[in-house]
Motif scaffolding. Structure first.
Motif, short mmCIF file in Angstrom:
data_model
loop_
_atom_site.label_atom_id
_atom_site.label_comp_id
_atom_site.label_asym_id
_atom_site.label_seq_id
_atom_site.Cartn_x
_atom_site.Cartn_y
_atom_site.Cartn_z
N UNK A 118 0.84 -1.20 0.00
CA UNK A 118 0.00 0.00 0.00
C UNK A 118 0.87 1.25 0.00
N UNK A 119 1.94 1.21 0.83
CA UNK A 119 2.88 2.33 0.86
C UNK A 119 3.50 2.53 -0.50
N UNK A 120 3.84 1.38 -1.13
CA UNK A 120 4.56 1.42 -2.39
C UNK A 120 3.75 2.14 -3.45
N UNK A 121 2.43 1.89 -3.43
CA UNK A 121 1.58 2.49 -4.46
C UNK A 121 1.55 4.02 -4.36
N UNK A 122 1.73 4.52 -3.15
CA UNK A 122 1.66 5.97 -2.99
C UNK A 122 2.97 6.67 -3.35
N UNK A 123 4.03 5.89 -3.61
CA UNK A 123 5.33 6.51 -3.84
C UNK A 123 5.44 7.06 -5.26
N UNK A 124 6.28 8.10 -5.38
CA UNK A 124 6.56 8.58 -6.72
C UNK A 124 7.81 7.87 -7.25
N UNK A 125 8.26 8.28 -8.42
CA UNK A 125 9.31 7.54 -9.10
C UNK A 125 10.62 7.49 -8.29
#
Lengths: 499, 360, 126
Positions: free
Chosen positions: B13-20
Motif C-alpha cells: 500500500x505504501x509502495x503504491x503511494x510513492x513517486x518515481x
C-alpha cells in the motif's frame, strides 16, 4: 528602519513514511532581527531547520537566501553561504584546541601546505574580542565547560561571516550569567544586521530576546507575530491549539508526618557537603539551585548510585543504607533520572520491556520463568493510567515523544511500589501539554501519601507544584523556603549563597 | 509487524503511494538490505544447476549437521554481542575443551594414549567429561566476564588476551606426557557414538545425535533469553547499561553471567568437535568465533546492542552454512573461502550499520 | 526535541561506558552502500575465478619416495587410487592426512571435501 528579508522559506513540505512532518510551511527572517521559532515537541521546528541545512531533502517548496534560490546539500555548503547553526548537541573535536575547532576544514595555509598557526591565533583573537569572549584559543576543548564550548561554536559561526545564525536550544546548559552573556552577543549580532533564528522552549527568554515569533504545530505553520503583540498565554494557546487556563493543576495534597530524613550527606567524589533535610508523607519537596549546585548529586546519593563519604538516611525513623540501586528499590525508593536518553530509557527495547524491567520479581512464576501475561497486564494498566500515546506495547520506546517516554519510565517506577520518589527534572524536554499531565501525576502521588523530592531548573514549576523548596548552592543546603509565600528573587539569592 | 501478510499488504500500500524517485530508493534499499540473502539465492540456484546432488535430501542432512555443529558457538557469542561486546576467545576455548575431552575419551587400548590410567569409558565417564569441559569453558568465560564487568574493559581486549592465554594452555597441554604436539586421535567408539551416532538417515546420509542436542540447547537458550529475569536484564544492559544500573539491574552480575554462559556453550562445542573432526589438533577451533560472529550479525544480532533473537541466530547460521556448502560443492578451495568469509563479515557489519543509520 | 546535556563533570562515577560499537561512528549511508557493493563484488569475482578451474587439488608428499602426480577432483568424489610410491629400504604403509602419519586416509570410502596434501607412510625394512 526598513529591514530587508534575508531568508525566505516558502511552502516547505516534507513527508516521512506515514507522517507529514512539514506541511506547506512558510518562514522568513529579516536582517537584524531575532526570529523565535516555537512549538511543541514534534511540531516540526527541527525538521524545518534540517531541510534548510540539507540534512533532509525537502519534498516541495523553495528556499531563498537574499532573493536567490538555494538548495544546500549539507551543512558545510550552508556554512560557506553564510548560514550557520549552533547546535543543541555540540559536535566538536574535543581533544583539539579552540582555534583548531574554529578553523577546521579551512585552515589558513602557508604556501598551501603548512598550517599558519600565527594567523589562526590572530584571527581567533579578533573574533573573540569582537564578541567579548574570554577564552584562550590554545585551550583544549574538553577542558572547558559546555557554556564556553558553545561560545566557541558561536564564534565559529561569526567567523564565517554568517548572515543567518540558527540557535537551537542554546540556553539549555547555561547558567543565568552565561545566558546574559549569550543575549549580549545575540544583541550585538542583531545590531550588525545578522538574521537570527532562535529555537527554545523557554517562554521568558523568547519574550526577552525576540522581535518576531513564529509558532508551529503538528508540522503546520500557525502564526507569525511581532513579539510585543503576544502574551505568554497567547503563545501557549497557539502552540497547544487550545486554551490552557492554568499551567499547574490545583494543589490538593496534605503533608503528613516526617517520613524521609537525610542527615549530613557528604559525597566521596562530588561536591556535596553536609546535606540535611527532611520530607513528609504526602509532601512535594523541591530542590532548587543553579547547575552543578549538587541537586542531582543529592538525589543520586540518596538512591545509592553515587558513593557517600558520610551521611545517614532515615526512613520512618529507621536508618536505611541504600548502598546500590537494587537495595534502594527494595527500601521503596524510585529515581527518575535527569538525562532520560542517557540513563532512563532502553532505546531499542519495546515499551513493555522498558516498563517491567525494575519489577521483574512480580512476574516470576515458580521461581523460574516470567509470566508474559502478567507483564502485558501491568504494562497495559500503566499505559492506560498515564494515557501514554503509543501504537502498541511492542513499539520501541525511542520512537515515542519525550513526554510519552517519560510516562513510560514513571510507570516503570510506580510498578516497584515506591514510597519515596526522587524526580530529577521530570519535565525536561517535554512539551507544554504533557507537562501538565506530569504535574497532575506528581500531585496524585502525593495525595496517596508518597513522599516526592523534585529537582527542577524551572523556577515557576517548583513554585507551582511543590510545598517546600530546599535551595542548594555549591553542594550545600543554602536554605529552605515555603513554596506558597516565596519569590523567585528569594530563591535566587539563596542559590548564590555559596557560589 | 508480527503478521507477515499484513506487513506485506502495508508495504505494498505504501509502495503504491510513492513517486518515481521514492520507488527507486525503495528498490535500492530492498536490494542492499537483503544483499546477502540474494547472494545466497544466486549461489543456491547456480549450484543446483551445476551439481545435481546439491538439492537432495542427503545434502540437506549434511547441511543441518553442519548447522548443528556451528549453532552452539553462535548462541553463546550472541549474548556477548547483545551486550555490545564480542568474544574472540571462543575458537581457542573450543580447541582446549576439545583436547581435554579427546584425551579423556581415547580408546583404552590405543597405543599412543596420552594418559594411560584413565577409567574405562562408560556412560558415567562420558557424562563426567561433558560436565567437566562445560565447566572449564564456563570458567574461562567467567574470567572474561569478570574483567569486562569489573574494570569496564572492552571485551575486545579482554577476550583477545584470553584467546592467547588459552592457546598457550593448549600448546602446553599437547606437550604433556611426551606427546610432543601430536594430534589426539584414537577416540573411543562409545564417545563417537554418544556424540555422532546416527539417529536416522536422510537420503542415505546419517543425521548424528548432536543435531538433537543442538535443538535442545536452542530451546534452552530461547527460554533463557525470553522468559527469565536474567534474559530481560541482559537486553537491558545491552541497550543502556547506565539506565539498567539506575533501574536496579545488577550490571556486574549480568555481564559475568552472559560471558560464563557463553563459555559453557564453547565447552559443549568443544565436546562435539573432536568427534566431528575425527581427531583433535592444536589448531582445532581456530577462527571458529569468526563464523559465529558473522552468523549472529547476519541474523540481526546487532552490534548496536540490546537487539537480537534466537530465530535470527539460527537463520544466520543457516545462511552462512548454505553459502559455504554451495561453494564447496562448486569446488571453491579453502583459501578463497577465507577471503569470501572476510568479505561476508564486512558486508554483514556494513548492512547492520546501514540499518541502524537509516532507522536513526 | 531532546535536551541532551553533556556532563562537564569529569568525576562522573564509573559506569560501563561501551554502549554500542556504532555510537561514535560517523559514516554516511552512501559510503556503507559502496562497502556492501564492493564486498559482494569481491565475493562474486572470487567465485567466478574459482569456477574457471573448479575442483580440489590433492597433492601427494611421498616423503623421500618416488614422486606421485597431484590429482584434481570435484567435491564428494573418491580419490583415484594413486600408484604406490617406492623408497629404498622401506615399505609403503598408505597415505596419511598428517605428516606424523597417525590418520590414515581411507581411499576406498572417504570423499574429497577440500584441498589437501596426503603424506606417504613408510615402515623401515628389517
Amino acid at each position: 528602519m526598513e529591514q530587508n528579508t534575508l531568508l525566505k522559506m516558502v511552502g516547505i513540505t516534507k513527508t516521512f513514511p506515514g507522517v507529514k512532518a512539514l506541511d506547506n510551511v512558510n518562514f522568513e527572517v529579516k536582517a537584524g532581527t531575532v526570529h523565535a521559532l516555537m512549538g511543541e515537541n514534534g511540531a516540526g521546528k527541527s525538521t524545518l531547520m534540517k531541510c534548510l541545512f540539507g540534512i533532509y531533502g525537502k519534498d516541495k517548496g523553495n528556499i531563498y537566501l537574499d532573493g536567490k534560490e538555494i538548495d544546500f546539500k549539507n551543512s558545510k555548503e550552508a556554512l560557506d553561504h553564510g548560514v550557520a547553526m549552533v547546535h543543541q548537541e555540540l559536535n566538536q573535536a574535543l581533544k583539539r584546541s579552540v582555534m583548531d575547532n574554529i578553523w577546521l576544514g579551512r585552515y589558513p595555509k602557508i604556501g598551501g601546505i603548512a598550517v599558519n598557526e600565527k594567523k589562526m591565533y590572530k584571527d581567533t583573537m579578533a573574533v573573540f574580542e569582537e564578541l567579548g569572549i574570554n577564552v584562550d584559543p590554545h585551550r583544549i576543548m574538553s577542558t572547558m565547560p559546555v557554556s564556553q564550548r558553545q561560545m566557541v561554536e558561536i564564534a565559529k559561526a561569526v567567523s564565517y561571516n554568517s548572515k543567518i545564525i540558527v540557535f537551537d536550544e542554546p540556553t539549555s546548559s547555561l547558567t543565568e550569567e552565561e545566558v546574559e552573556h549569550l543575549f549580549e552577543i545575540i544583541n550585538m549580532l542583531r545590531s550588525r544586521g545578522v538574521g537570527i533564528v532562535y529555537i527554545s522552549h523557554k517562554m521568558a527568554e523568547i519574550k526577552r530576546i525576540s522581535d518576531y515569533i513564529t509558532v508551529m504545530r503538528d508540522g503546520k505553520w500557525v502564526a507569525t507575530e511581532k513579539a510585543e503583540d503576544l502574551e505568554m498565554n497567547d503563545i501557549i494557546r497557539l502552540m497547544v491549539g487550545r486554551e490552557l487556563t492554568n499551567q499547574f493543576p490545583p494543589k490538593t495534597n496534605v503533608p503528613g508526618e516526617v517520613y524521609l530524613k537525610v542527615e549530613g550527606i557528604t559525597g566521596m567524589y562530588n561536591q556535596l557537603k553536609d546535606v540535611s533535610f527532611e520530607a513528609r508523607r504526602g509532601e512535594i519537596v523541591g530542590l532548587a539551585g543553579l547547575d552543578s549546585s549538587g541537586r542531582t548529586e543529592t538525589l543520586e546519593s540518596i538512591f545509592g548510585i553515587r558513593t557517600r563519604k558520610e551521611g545517614k538516611i532515615f526512613l520512618d525513623g529507621k536508618p536505611c543504607l541504600n548502598r546500590h540501586a537494587n537495595e534502594s528499590i527494595k527500601n521503596g525508593f524510585a529515581l527518575l533520572t535527569e538525562e532520560r536518553r542517557a540513563t532512563g530509557i532502553f532505546g531499542v527495547l519495546n515499551i513493555r520491556d522498558n516498563t517491567v524491567i525494575s519489577s521483574l520479581k512480580r512476574h516470576k512464576r515458580f521461581g523460574l520463568y516470567l509470566s508474559e501475561k502478567s507483564q502485558r497486564e501491568d504494562t497495559q494498566r500503566y499505559i492506560d493510567a498515564m494515557r501514554t500515546k503509543t501504537p502498541s506495547q511492542e513499539t520501541k520506546i525511542r520512537s515515542l515523544s519525550g513526554g510519552n517516554q517519560q510516562k513510560v519510565i514513571i510507570g516503570r517506577w510506580l510498578l516497584t511500589e515506591p514510597e519515596v520518589l526522587l524526580l530529577d527534572e521530570p519535565t525536561r524536554g517535554i512539551d507544554v501539554g504533557a507537562k501538565y499531565e506530569i504535574y497532575q501525576l506528581i500531585l496524585d502521588l502525593a495525595n496517596k501519601g508518597k513522599t516526592v523530592l523534585m529537582v527542577s531548573s524551572e523556577m515557576p514549576e517548583l513554585l507551582g507544584v511543590c510545598d517546600r523548596i530546599v535551595v542548594m548552592s555549591g553542594g550545600r543546603v543554602a536554605g529552605e523556603v515555603d513554596a506558597r509565600n516565596t519569590t523567585q528573587e528569594e530563591i535566587m539569592t539563596l542559590a548564590a549563597k555559596y557560589v | 509487524m508480527t503478521n507477515p501478510i499484513a506487513n506485506l499488504q502495508r508495504v505494498s500500500a505504501d509502495y503504491k503511494t510513492m513517486d518515481k524517485k521514492d520507488k527507486k530508493r525503495f528498490w535500492t534499499d530492498m536490494i542492499l538490505n537483503n544483499a546477502l540473502y540474494i547472494l545466497m539465492a544466486i549461489f543456491i540456484i547456480y549450484t543446483a544447476i551445476e551439481q545435481p546432488n546439491f538439492l537432495t535430501l542427503g545434502s540437506f542432512a549434511n547441511l543441518i549437521t553442519q548447522v548443528a555443529a556451528y549453532l552452539p558457538l553462535a548462541l553463546g557469542i550472541a549474548g556477548c554481542i547483545v551486550l555490545t561486546g564480542t568474544d574472540l576467545s571462543a575458537g581457542r576455548v573450543v580447541g582446549l575443551t576439545a583436547a581435554i575431552a579427546g584425551v579423556f575419551m581415547q580408546k583404552t587400548d590405543f597405543a599412543n594414549k596420552m594418559f594411560a590410567n584413565l577409567p574405562a569409558i562408560n556412560g558415567w565417564w562420558i557424562a563426567a567429561t561433558l560436565l567437566a569441559v562445560i565447566a572449564i569453558g564456563a570458567v574461562i568465560g567467567l574470567v572474561n566476564g569478570f574483567f569486562v564487568a569489573k574494570f569496564s574493559l572492552h571485551p575486545f581486549i579482554v577476550t583477545l588476551s584470553t584467546q592467547l592465554i588459552t592457546y598457550g594452555i593448549i600448546l602446553w597441554f599437547f606437550a604433556l606426557n611426551g606427546n610432543n604436539g601430536q594430534p589426539i586421535s584414537g577416540l573411543s567408539a562409545e564417545y563417537k557414538n554418544f556424540v555422532g551416532g546416527a539417529m536416522f538417515r536422510l537420503g542415505g546420509v546419517a543425521v548424528p545425535r548432536y543435531v538433537l542436542y543442538a535443538v535442545i540447547l536452542t530451546a534452552l537458550m530461547w527460554f533463557i533469553w525470553n522468559k527469565t529475569t536474567f534474559g530481560k536484564n541482559m537486553f537491558a544492559v545491552g541497550s543502556n547499561a547506565e539506565a539498567a544500573k539506575v533501574s536496579g539491574v545488577n550490571v556486574f552480575l549480568t555481564t559475568m553471567l552472559v560471558h560464563t554462559l557463553a563459555g559453557a556453550m564453547y565447552g559443549y562445542a568443544g565436546f562435539i568437535e573432536g568427534v566431528r573432526a575425527g581427531s583433535v589438533a592444536a589448531s582445532t577451533g581456530l577462527n571458529a568465533e569468526c563464523d559465529a560472529i558473522a552468523a549472529c550479525v547476519i541474523g540481526g544480532v546487532s552490534f548496536v546492542g540490546g537487539t537480537g533473537k534466537i530465530s535470527g541466530i539460527i537463520l544466520g547460521v543457516f545462511v552462512l552454512r548454505i553459502i559455504f556448502v554451495a561453494l564447496t560443492m562448486l569446488g571453491v578451495d579453502s583459501s578463497s573461502l577465507y577471503i569470501i568469509k572476510g568479505a561476508i563479515i564486512l558486508c554483514a557489519c556494513a548492512l547492520d550499520m546501514r540499518k541502524y543509520l537509516v532507522k536513526k | 526535541m531532546e535536551e541532551n546535556r553533556q556532563n562537564p563533570n569529569p568525576e562522573q562515577e564509573q559506569l560501563p561506558k561501551f554502549r554500542g560499537l556504532y555510537r561514535h561512528v560517523k559514516i554516511s549511508v552512501k559510503a556503507l552502500d559502496r562497502i556492501i557493493v564492493a564486498c559482494i563484488a569481491v565475493i562474486v569475482i572470487l567465485v567466478a575465478l574459482e569456477l574457471r578451474d573448479p575442483g580440489f587439488t590433492i597433492t601427494f608428499d611421498s616423503r623421500g619416495g618416488s614422486d606421485v602426480a597431484p590429482q584434481n577432483q570435484m567435491y564428494g568424489e573418491l580419490l583415484e587410487q594413486p600408484e604406490p610410491p617406492t623408497r629404498e629400504g622401506y615399505t609403503f604403509t598408505g597415505w596419511y592426512t598428517d605428516a606424523a602419519c597417525y590418520e590414515l586416509w581411507d581411499t576406498q570410502n572417504k570423499t574429497i571435501e577440500t584441498d589437501m596434501t596426503l603424506y606417504a607412510g613408510w615402515e623401515k625394512l628389517e
